[in-house]
Design an enzyme around this catalytic site. Structure first.
Site, PDB file in Angstrom:
ATOM      1  N   ASP A  61       2.033  66.176  39.204  1.00 22.29           N
ATOM      2  CA  ASP A  61       0.620  66.465  38.951  1.00 22.29           C
ATOM      3  C   ASP A  61       0.510  67.679  38.026  1.00 22.29           C
ATOM      4  O   ASP A  61       0.970  68.771  38.388  1.00 22.29           O
ATOM      5  CB  ASP A  61      -0.071  66.746  40.298  1.00 22.29           C
ATOM      6  CG  ASP A  61      -1.565  66.964  40.145  1.00 22.29           C
ATOM      7  OD1 ASP A  61      -2.032  67.247  39.030  1.00 22.29           O
ATOM      8  OD2 ASP A  61      -2.258  66.869  41.172  1.00 22.29           O
ATOM      9  N   HIS A  69      -8.550  61.809  33.753  1.00 24.61           N
ATOM     10  CA  HIS A  69      -9.916  61.704  33.229  1.00 24.61           C
ATOM     11  C   HIS A  69     -10.974  62.098  34.260  1.00 24.61           C
ATOM     12  O   HIS A  69     -12.167  61.940  34.002  1.00 24.61           O
ATOM     13  CB  HIS A  69     -10.218  60.306  32.663  1.00 24.61           C
ATOM     14  CG  HIS A  69      -9.227  59.869  31.634  1.00 24.61           C
ATOM     15  ND1 HIS A  69      -8.814  60.689  30.618  1.00 24.61           N
ATOM     16  CD2 HIS A  69      -8.559  58.701  31.486  1.00 24.61           C
ATOM     17  CE1 HIS A  69      -7.927  60.043  29.881  1.00 24.61           C
ATOM     18  NE2 HIS A  69      -7.751  58.846  30.386  1.00 24.61           N
ATOM     19  N   ASP A 101     -10.943  60.164  26.208  1.00 31.54           N
ATOM     20  CA  ASP A 101     -11.662  59.370  27.225  1.00 31.54           C
ATOM     21  C   ASP A 101     -12.760  60.146  27.943  1.00 31.54           C
ATOM     22  O   ASP A 101     -12.937  60.046  29.160  1.00 31.54           O
ATOM     23  CB  ASP A 101     -10.674  58.763  28.235  1.00 31.54           C
ATOM     24  CG  ASP A 101      -9.802  57.686  27.579  1.00 31.54           C
ATOM     25  OD1 ASP A 101      -9.970  57.437  26.366  1.00 31.54           O
ATOM     26  OD2 ASP A 101      -8.971  57.101  28.276  1.00 31.54           O
ATOM     27  N   ASP A 127       3.447  63.078  33.684  1.00 30.84           N
ATOM     28  CA  ASP A 127       2.713  62.035  34.409  1.00 30.84           C
ATOM     29  C   ASP A 127       2.991  62.135  35.905  1.00 30.84           C
ATOM     30  O   ASP A 127       4.124  62.390  36.326  1.00 30.84           O
ATOM     31  CB  ASP A 127       3.103  60.641  33.901  1.00 30.84           C
ATOM     32  CG  ASP A 127       2.001  59.625  34.177  1.00 30.84           C
ATOM     33  OD1 ASP A 127       1.370  59.146  33.191  1.00 30.84           O
ATOM     34  OD2 ASP A 127       1.753  59.312  35.363  1.00 30.84           O
ATOM     35  N   GLY A 156      -0.401  62.473  30.725  1.00 28.99           N
ATOM     36  CA  GLY A 156      -0.696  61.053  30.888  1.00 28.99           C
ATOM     37  C   GLY A 156       0.198  60.249  29.968  1.00 28.99           C
ATOM     38  O   GLY A 156       0.001  60.199  28.754  1.00 28.99           O
ATOM     39  N   VAL A 157       1.229  59.659  30.554  1.00 28.22           N
ATOM     40  CA  VAL A 157       2.259  58.959  29.774  1.00 28.22           C
ATOM     41  C   VAL A 157       2.142  57.448  29.967  1.00 28.22           C
ATOM     42  O   VAL A 157       2.287  56.672  29.029  1.00 28.22           O
ATOM     43  CB  VAL A 157       3.660  59.436  30.238  1.00 28.22           C
ATOM     44  CG1 VAL A 157       4.764  58.581  29.637  1.00 28.22           C
ATOM     45  CG2 VAL A 157       3.856  60.907  29.886  1.00 28.22           C
ATOM     46  N   SER A 203       2.904  56.026  23.714  1.00 27.17           N
ATOM     47  CA  SER A 203       2.334  57.056  22.829  1.00 27.17           C
ATOM     48  C   SER A 203       3.383  58.111  22.491  1.00 27.17           C
ATOM     49  O   SER A 203       3.436  58.612  21.358  1.00 27.17           O
ATOM     50  CB  SER A 203       1.095  57.702  23.452  1.00 27.17           C
ATOM     51  OG  SER A 203       1.393  58.217  24.725  1.00 27.17           O
TER      52      SER A 203
HETATM   53  C1  LIG Z   1      -4.594  56.537  30.357  1.00 26.13           C
HETATM   54  S1  LIG Z   1      -3.005  56.673  31.018  1.00 26.13           S
HETATM   55  C2  LIG Z   1      -2.088  57.406  29.729  1.00 26.13           C
HETATM   56  C3  LIG Z   1      -1.905  56.524  28.544  1.00 26.13           C
HETATM   57  C4  LIG Z   1      -0.989  57.028  27.488  1.00 26.13           C
HETATM   58  N1  LIG Z   1      -1.265  58.390  27.104  1.00 26.13           N
HETATM   59  C5  LIG Z   1      -1.086  56.148  26.275  1.00 26.13           C
HETATM   60  O1  LIG Z   1      -1.594  56.610  25.248  1.00 26.13           O
HETATM   61  O2  LIG Z   1      -0.664  55.018  26.349  1.00 26.13           O
HETATM   62  C6  LIG Z   1      -3.242  57.930  32.167  1.00 26.13           C
HETATM   63  C7  LIG Z   1      -1.995  58.416  32.889  1.00 26.13           C
HETATM   64  O3  LIG Z   1      -2.290  59.671  33.457  1.00 26.13           O
HETATM   65  C8  LIG Z   1      -1.536  59.816  34.624  1.00 26.13           C
HETATM   66  N2  LIG Z   1      -2.134  60.860  35.465  1.00 26.13           N
HETATM   67  C9  LIG Z   1      -3.239  60.760  36.257  1.00 26.13           C
HETATM   68  N3  LIG Z   1      -3.448  61.931  36.892  1.00 26.13           N
HETATM   69  C10 LIG Z   1      -2.487  62.784  36.501  1.00 26.13           C
HETATM   70  C11 LIG Z   1      -2.171  64.125  36.836  1.00 26.13           C
HETATM   71  N4  LIG Z   1      -2.919  64.822  37.696  1.00 26.13           N
HETATM   72  N5  LIG Z   1      -1.089  64.686  36.267  1.00 26.13           N
HETATM   73  C12 LIG Z   1      -0.325  63.990  35.389  1.00 26.13           C
HETATM   74  N6  LIG Z   1      -0.579  62.708  35.049  1.00 26.13           N
HETATM   75  C13 LIG Z   1      -1.635  62.108  35.581  1.00 26.13           C
HETATM   76  C14 LIG Z   1      -1.583  58.434  35.259  1.00 26.13           C
HETATM   77  O4  LIG Z   1      -0.500  58.241  36.152  1.00 26.13           O
HETATM   78  C15 LIG Z   1      -1.526  57.522  34.034  1.00 26.13           C
HETATM   79  O5  LIG Z   1      -0.225  57.056  33.791  1.00 26.13           O
END
Ligand SMILES: C[S@@+](CC[C@H](N)C(=O)[O-])C[C@H]1O[C@@H](n2cnc3c(N)ncnc32)[C@H](O)[C@@H]1O
Length: 266
Positions: free
Chosen positions: A90, A116, A142, A69, A45-46, A51
């Site tokens: 994914d 999440h 989270d 991400d 999750g980027v 971060s």
């Molecule tokens: C809460 S944000 C991350 C925030 C970041 N870590 C920060 O601290 O600012 C969640 C991210 O997870 C990514 N995400 C959701 N499902 C995912 C998956 N199955 N694999 C990889 N990334 C995923 C989303 O695209 C989103 O950009």
């Protein structure tokens, strides 16, 4: 001089990062001993990428800081620091995991700040705990989503991420279950909906699990978790004279009911 995570978040001006305030002192406390170490860090999750920039500033001697991400828009992110790299896709897909592991076979710090969704959290843990280095920390952010229906969670819902991690707290005490000769390949009937073939033995090296508001931190030890030998200090025992032998192992009593509950056969 090394800066704290809290300070770096307060001062940060580049790509955005979005985290809850209570996480920062937790990170300060848990990451301090890794701050100068040549670690490998993975964050699932980027989003906007902030971060990863902050981890790169915080872990001054980090070898690799990898973000994963699913959002293709993350391809726009550019990082000046050559230690930072992105894997797009994914995290649950085997091919994506392979790319993550191509950077390094084991990570010292893994942070799951991805979808999440409860199933994703558990599946990601299943895949990546095995790739956590001994002494490493796995963080799940989270976990409030574990209580929310939209993320397929709910209080005490048996397939929620919180219930899964709570069940791992029992695994920390695996040696005390009193079910002698628990086979290493024994598959638990615990919260297995999102974790196929949950084998407690796979997690026997979890040293500790710590819960904070919406966070869970799992520390991997350097071998099977053990209470260790008896430590008996001092020369004078006026109240209880029958002292255990120093260094002796814990005599775990056989627990017939547990044995039956686990459906083990004699
Ligand atoms: C809460 S944000 C991350 C925030 C970041 N870590 C920060 O601290 O600012 C969640 C991210 O997870 C990514 N995400 C959701 N499902 C995912 C998956 N199955 N694999 C990889 N990334 C995923 C989303 O695209 C989103 O950009």
């Amino acid at each position: 001089m090394s800066q704290t995570v809290s300070y770096l978040y307060a001062e940060h001006r580049e790509y955005v990062s979005d985290k809850w305030a209570s996480y920062l002192p937790v990170y300060d406390r848990w990451f301090a001993s890794y701050q100068d170490a040549p670690i490998h860090l993975l964050e699932v999750g980027v989003q906007n990428g902030g971060s990863l920039q902050i981890w790169a500033k915080y872990f001054v001697n980090a070898k690799r800081i990898i973000g994963c991400d699913i959002n293709p828009k993350c391809a726009q992110l550019e990082f000046d620091d050559p230690r930072v790299a992105l894997v797009l896709g994914d995290v649950k897909a085997a091919a994506v995991r392979e790319q993550v592991l191509a950077h390094t076979e084991v990570y010292d710090i893994i942070i799951d700040d991805g979808s999440h969704k409860n199933a994703d959290i558990i599946k990601t843990f299943k895949h990546f705990y095995a790739r956590l280095a001994p002494g490493g920390i796995y963080v799940v952010e989270d976990l409030h989503c574990s209580y929310w229906a939209k993320w397929h969670g709910g209080l005490w819902r048996s397939d929620s991420a919180m219930e899964f991690f709570k069940s791992l707290t029992d695994v920390v005490n695996l040696e005390s279950w009193g079910a002698k000769l628990l086979p290493a390949n024994w598959v638990a009937k615990l919260k297995t909906k999102h974790h196929s073939r949950f084998k407690p033995a796979d997690y026997a090296d979890i040293e500790s699990i710590c819960f904070y508001n919406s966070m869970c931190l799992i520390v991997k030890g350097h071998g099977p978790n053990s209470i260790g030998g008896r430590v008996v200090a001092g020369d004078v025992a006026l109240v209880h004279a029958a002292l255990p032998k120093p260094g002796s192992a814990m005599p775990v009593p056989f627990q017939k009911k547990t044995f039956k509950k686990l459906k083990l056969k004699n």
